[in-house]
Design a protein around this motif. Sequence first.
Motif, short mmCIF file in Angstrom:
data_model
loop_
_atom_site.label_atom_id
_atom_site.label_comp_id
_atom_site.label_asym_id
_atom_site.label_seq_id
_atom_site.Cartn_x
_atom_site.Cartn_y
_atom_site.Cartn_z
N ALA A 144 0.84 -1.20 0.00
CA ALA A 144 0.00 0.00 0.00
C ALA A 144 0.87 1.25 0.00
CB ALA A 144 -0.92 -0.01 1.22
N TYR A 145 1.93 1.20 0.81
CA TYR A 145 2.85 2.35 0.87
C TYR A 145 3.57 2.56 -0.46
CZ TYR A 145 6.91 5.18 2.10
OH TYR A 145 7.89 6.15 2.13
N THR A 147 2.81 1.40 -3.53
CA THR A 147 1.90 1.75 -4.62
C THR A 147 1.40 3.18 -4.48
OG1 THR A 147 1.15 -0.56 -4.67
CG2 THR A 147 -0.16 1.04 -5.88
N GLY A 148 1.05 3.54 -3.25
CA GLY A 148 0.58 4.91 -3.01
C GLY A 148 1.64 5.94 -3.30
N SER A 149 2.89 5.63 -2.96
CA SER A 149 4.00 6.56 -3.20
C SER A 149 4.32 6.71 -4.68
CB SER A 149 5.25 6.07 -2.45
OG SER A 149 5.03 6.03 -1.07
N GLY A 152 0.00 6.73 -6.57
CA GLY A 152 -1.19 7.20 -5.86
C GLY A 152 -1.57 8.63 -6.23
N GLY A 170 -3.15 3.13 -3.53
CA GLY A 170 -2.36 2.50 -2.48
C GLY A 170 -3.14 1.39 -1.80
#
Length: 258
Positions: A144-145, A147-149, A152, A170
């Motif tokens: 999640a971190y 992908t979000g970074s 996102g 994310g």
Amino acid sequence: MNLLVRTLGGALILLILLAITYFGHISLAVGFTIFSLIAIKEITKAFENIDVKVPKMLLYVCDLLIMVLTINSNPDAFNLAIIFSVIAILIYMLFNKNRTLNDIFASIFIIMYVPTLMGSIIKIADISYVWSLYITAWGSDTFAYLTGSLIGKNKIKSIAHISPNKTLEGSIGGIIGALILNIIYVKYAPLNINLTYVIIFSIIGAILSQLGDLVASYIKRKTGIKDFGNLIPGHGGIMDRFDSMVFIAPIFYLLSVL
């Protein structure tokens, strides 16, 4: 320096967690019982910031009762320990006129949030499923971190008041990452389980993992703290590290007894 401290702190708690899990249910039970006592201390301290005062010693006793009875193979023992703990809190409050309704609700919440959820980890029938729980929590959080970074763009407005930087990309990345890791894990792990169950529980687990992180963030925002504690250098307290993990423990206990 901060990165080094955070890396060392993360490595330390990871090694402890891996060790208590590797040596089986007894070491797992002892380890998470200690974690739960520390977690109660952290949360009660946080609640004091908003003038909510709970009976700490009673909560410690209830916590020990619940955590000890998780080792019992009879599931009724665990359930009865939770029920008796809630009753004990209500009776205690009756004879303490200085306690408020908020104190009562907070005390019951702590019992349900800490030993009930952490105890579910100990109750998981097979250690192999505990590893899957870790994979889901860590995989969801990490992916999640990342992908979000990286990609996102669409922030989730409904939770902006809790976590303003959370993105839809994310969240989806965390679910997919946890799913892929679990599929790889069950291919080599000694788990006799249908792949359909793995997919369903991985998706549900990843979603709950993210919700668990949000619940902890909500509590911290409402109590005006950044972290629950400073026990783990660079990472905060026990609940800062285990907030996602404990939230998905019941679903993996269910998976282990199917």
